[in-house]
Write an enzyme that holds these catalytic residues in place. Sequence first.
Site, PDB file in Angstrom:
ATOM      1  N   ASP A  38       0.872  -1.420  -0.050  1.00  0.00           N
ATOM      2  CA  ASP A  38       0.050   0.108   0.046  1.00  0.00           C
ATOM      3  C   ASP A  38       0.656   1.128   0.015  1.00  0.00           C
ATOM      4  O   ASP A  38       0.485   2.187  -0.581  1.00  0.00           O
ATOM      5  CB  ASP A  38      -1.149   0.063   1.182  1.00  0.00           C
ATOM      6  CG  ASP A  38      -0.321  -0.170   2.522  1.00  0.00           C
ATOM      7  OD1 ASP A  38       0.981  -0.709   2.671  1.00  0.00           O
ATOM      8  OD2 ASP A  38      -1.058   0.366   3.411  1.00  0.00           O
ATOM      9  N   GLU A  60       9.445 -10.578  -2.448  1.00  0.00           N
ATOM     10  CA  GLU A  60      10.500  -9.513  -2.459  1.00  0.00           C
ATOM     11  C   GLU A  60      11.958  -9.953  -2.496  1.00  0.00           C
ATOM     12  O   GLU A  60      12.804  -9.570  -3.318  1.00  0.00           O
ATOM     13  CB  GLU A  60      10.425  -8.686  -1.494  1.00  0.00           C
ATOM     14  CG  GLU A  60       9.331  -7.719  -1.244  1.00  0.00           C
ATOM     15  CD  GLU A  60       8.001  -8.394  -0.884  1.00  0.00           C
ATOM     16  OE1 GLU A  60       6.877  -7.534  -0.595  1.00  0.00           O
ATOM     17  OE2 GLU A  60       7.986  -9.426  -0.056  1.00  0.00           O
ATOM     18  N   HIS A 123       0.703   0.467  10.712  1.00  0.00           N
ATOM     19  CA  HIS A 123       1.179  -1.166  10.443  1.00  0.00           C
ATOM     20  C   HIS A 123       2.603  -1.170   9.621  1.00  0.00           C
ATOM     21  O   HIS A 123       2.834  -0.062   8.552  1.00  0.00           O
ATOM     22  CB  HIS A 123       0.144  -1.675   9.255  1.00  0.00           C
ATOM     23  CG  HIS A 123      -0.202  -1.106   8.018  1.00  0.00           C
ATOM     24  ND1 HIS A 123      -0.814   0.238   7.904  1.00  0.00           N
ATOM     25  CD2 HIS A 123       0.262  -1.250   6.704  1.00  0.00           C
ATOM     26  CE1 HIS A 123      -0.775   0.702   6.496  1.00  0.00           C
ATOM     27  NE2 HIS A 123      -0.232  -0.204   5.931  1.00  0.00           N
ATOM     28  N   HIS A 124       2.901  -2.036   9.637  1.00  0.00           N
ATOM     29  CA  HIS A 124       4.605  -2.587   9.065  1.00  0.00           C
ATOM     30  C   HIS A 124       5.504  -1.713   9.641  1.00  0.00           C
ATOM     31  O   HIS A 124       6.775  -1.553   9.221  1.00  0.00           O
ATOM     32  CB  HIS A 124       4.679  -2.214   7.544  1.00  0.00           C
ATOM     33  CG  HIS A 124       3.677  -2.775   6.551  1.00  0.00           C
ATOM     34  ND1 HIS A 124       3.110  -3.926   7.059  1.00  0.00           N
ATOM     35  CD2 HIS A 124       3.323  -2.681   5.323  1.00  0.00           C
ATOM     36  CE1 HIS A 124       2.343  -4.520   6.054  1.00  0.00           C
ATOM     37  NE2 HIS A 124       2.332  -3.504   4.839  1.00  0.00           N
ATOM     38  N   GLY A 421      26.835 -16.472  -1.817  1.00  0.00           N
ATOM     39  CA  GLY A 421      26.567 -17.768  -1.997  1.00  0.00           C
ATOM     40  C   GLY A 421      25.268 -18.037  -1.274  1.00  0.00           C
ATOM     41  O   GLY A 421      25.154 -19.027  -0.520  1.00  0.00           O
ATOM     42  N   ASP A 451      18.366 -29.297  -6.697  1.00  0.00           N
ATOM     43  CA  ASP A 451      17.138 -29.697  -6.204  1.00  0.00           C
ATOM     44  C   ASP A 451      16.834 -28.777  -5.162  1.00  0.00           C
ATOM     45  O   ASP A 451      15.851 -28.302  -4.913  1.00  0.00           O
ATOM     46  CB  ASP A 451      16.748 -31.023  -6.313  1.00  0.00           C
ATOM     47  CG  ASP A 451      17.708 -31.936  -5.694  1.00  0.00           C
ATOM     48  OD1 ASP A 451      18.678 -31.309  -4.878  1.00  0.00           O
ATOM     49  OD2 ASP A 451      17.470 -33.196  -5.712  1.00  0.00           O
ATOM     50  N   ASN A 478      19.618 -34.472  -7.355  1.00  0.00           N
ATOM     51  CA  ASN A 478      20.459 -35.486  -6.610  1.00  0.00           C
ATOM     52  C   ASN A 478      20.029 -35.525  -5.046  1.00  0.00           C
ATOM     53  O   ASN A 478      21.115 -35.715  -4.198  1.00  0.00           O
ATOM     54  CB  ASN A 478      22.010 -34.849  -6.671  1.00  0.00           C
ATOM     55  CG  ASN A 478      22.231 -33.453  -6.286  1.00  0.00           C
ATOM     56  OD1 ASN A 478      21.167 -32.805  -5.809  1.00  0.00           O
ATOM     57  ND2 ASN A 478      23.474 -33.135  -6.672  1.00  0.00           N
ATOM     58  N   GLY A 480      19.283 -33.392  -2.586  1.00  0.00           N
ATOM     59  CA  GLY A 480      19.534 -32.639  -1.404  1.00  0.00           C
ATOM     60  C   GLY A 480      20.715 -31.683  -1.537  1.00  0.00           C
ATOM     61  O   GLY A 480      20.971 -31.285  -2.796  1.00  0.00           O
ATOM     62  N   GLU A 484      26.545 -28.894   1.295  1.00  0.00           N
ATOM     63  CA  GLU A 484      26.523 -28.990   2.835  1.00  0.00           C
ATOM     64  C   GLU A 484      26.789 -30.302   3.181  1.00  0.00           C
ATOM     65  O   GLU A 484      27.666 -30.656   4.122  1.00  0.00           O
ATOM     66  CB  GLU A 484      25.178 -29.004   3.209  1.00  0.00           C
ATOM     67  CG  GLU A 484      24.801 -27.266   3.446  1.00  0.00           C
ATOM     68  CD  GLU A 484      24.555 -26.523   2.319  1.00  0.00           C
ATOM     69  OE1 GLU A 484      24.345 -27.205   1.184  1.00  0.00           O
ATOM     70  OE2 GLU A 484      24.584 -25.243   2.190  1.00  0.00           O
TER      71      GLU A 484
END
Length: 575
Positions: A38, A60, A123-124, A421, A451, A478, A480, A484
Site C-alpha cells: 500500500d 521480495e 502497520h508495517h 553464495g 534440487d 540429486n 539434497g 553441505e
Amino acid sequence: MAGDLRTQDIKNPIDVAEYLFRRLKEVGVESIHGVPGDYNLVALDYIPKNGLKWVGNCNELNAGYAADGYARVKGVSALVTTFGVGELSAVNAIAGAYSEYVPIVHIVGYPSTLSQRDGALLHHTLGNGDFTVFSRMSKEISCAVSMLNHLHEAATLIDNAIRECILKSRPVYISLPTDMVQKKVDGDRLNTPLDLNFPPNEQEREDYVVDVILKYLHAAKNPVILVDACAIRHRALKETHDLVKKSGLPTFVAPMGKGAVDETLPNFGGVYAGDGSNKGVRERVESSDLVLSIGPIKSDFNTAGFTVRQSQLNTIDFHSYGIQVRYSEYPGVRMNGVLAKVTSKLGKLNIEAGPDPNNDIPSNELKSPEPTITHAWFWPRLGQFLQASDVIITETGTSNFGIWETRFPADVNAISQVLWGSIGYATGSCQGAALAARERGIKRTILFTGDGSFQLTAQEVSTMIRNKLNPIIFVICNKGYTIERLIHGWEDPYNDVQEWKYKDLPDVFGAPKGSVLTYRVQSKQQIEELFSNDEFKSGETQKMRFVELVMPWDDAPAALKGVAEAAARKNAQAE
C-alpha cells in the site's frame, strides 16, 4: 513546507515519481521488479506511464535476486518494495548485490512525511514511532541512501543515488513517501543526462604507475594475466580484452571471472583457483614470475579454500580504487585508464615459454561407457552445447563449481554468486537475466540449479511464465544439499530434501498447454539426444524448456570436494 519549491516557480513541473522513473529509463532500465504494497501503489501507476514494464514477483527476496540477474545483463536494475515488511524480505538479495558489486536501485514506498514526523503507530512499523530503523539497516548494504522527505532536494538525491549506483556498481536505497509521489520537481533537469563517466585519473600519477608496471612487465620472463569479477563489475572488460589480445600473454580467469575473457582465444588457458585448478593451469600460473591480476576478489570459494599460491612480490593488482604493484600501493588510480595505457605502450615482450596449461579434458571421461551422468563428464560436455552470447546462470553448489570445467564460446555472460553464495539465488536471478537478455536481443538464457536450491525460490518459474520468458532450466536432481553434505553431515537428514515432480511444476504454475517443453534425463545417451534436439537447443523457440537432470546423490565436481574439505577445516579451527 518551508524551503520547498512552489509549483508556480517551476517552469516545467513534473511529479517526483515520473522524474525517478524517467531517470531510470535514461540509464537503461526497461523493466521494474518488485512486489506491490500500500505504501508504493500510487508510485507503481507511473511505471507504464513512463514506458517501463512492471514485472511483479512472487516475493521480495525473489524480486531482489531477479533484479540482481537483470543488472548483470543490462548494467543496472530497479526494485520496488514496500516499507518494513517488503524491504526487509529483500535485504538478503540486496546484501548479496552489495557483496558482489551489482548495481540495483532499491525504491521503498514509505508512509507519508506527516506520519513519519508524528511518529504514527502504523502497520508495517515496529510500533515505536521510529521510521528510520529500516533505512539504517540498509545503509550498511548500500553505497547511497536517499530519503526523499523534502521536495527541494528530491531531484538531486535521485540523481545522486542513480549515479552512485552505476559508478560504484553497488545497490542504493531511495525512500519514496506516499505524499511525495505527486509533488512537483523541475522537469527541465531531465534535459541534462546524468554524467556516468568515471572521473579521470590524475595524469601524472597514472603515467607514473603505467611506467612502473611496464618496467616489471618487460623484465618478466613468463608473465600471465589473471582476470577476476571486478573487471566485469567495474566496466573494465574492453581494456582487459585489448591487453589480452595485444600482449598474447597466457590468460586465465578466477571462478568469479568466468566469462570475462573470450575463451576461444589461443592464449586463454582456463580457470585458476589454486588446488581447484587443472594441474597444467596451476603449474603455469604458480610458476609465473609476474601475474597481472585484474579485478581480483580473493574470497574462499574463489580461491578454492585460500589455496592460491601467488606471491604479492610477483603480483600487480588492478582495482577500481587503485593499483598495487608488489607491495607498493597507488590509491585513487583507477584500473581502466592504466590498462588502456599499458596496452598502448606495451611494445615487444621478452617472454619465455612456461609450462603448458594442457587444459584438455581427460579422454577417458568423455568416452566413458558408464551410462550414469557424472559431474566429471557433464560439465566438459556442456561446452559443446553452448552458443556464442548465451547467458549462463549457475547456482551455489555443484553447478557453480562444475562450470569451471566448461569451455565457453565467445561473449558468454556467466552469472553465479560465488562470494555471497545464497542458495536459491540462481532461479530468481534467471528470471531477471532472461528478461534482460530478451531486451538486449540475446536468444538463450540457461539455468543450472540443484534440487535443494530450487526449492527455495521455485515460484519464480511462474513469474517467468507470466512474462512469457523462455529460458532453458536444468534442475539437478540429486536428493539434497550436496555442498553441505561435503562440508558436514554426509548422510544426515538435514541435508535431504523432499523429492518433487519438478517437471510438473510449469503446469501447476499455470503454463498454457504446449508452452513449456519438459524432460527427464538419466543417462549420458539421453543428454546426447537432448543436446542434439533442434527444438531444445534453438534460440528461436519461444517455449521454456525444463529439464530434470538426474545425477548420483554422492557425486560432485572435484573442485567442490576440495573447497568443501577446506571449508570444513576452517569451520573447525579454534584459537
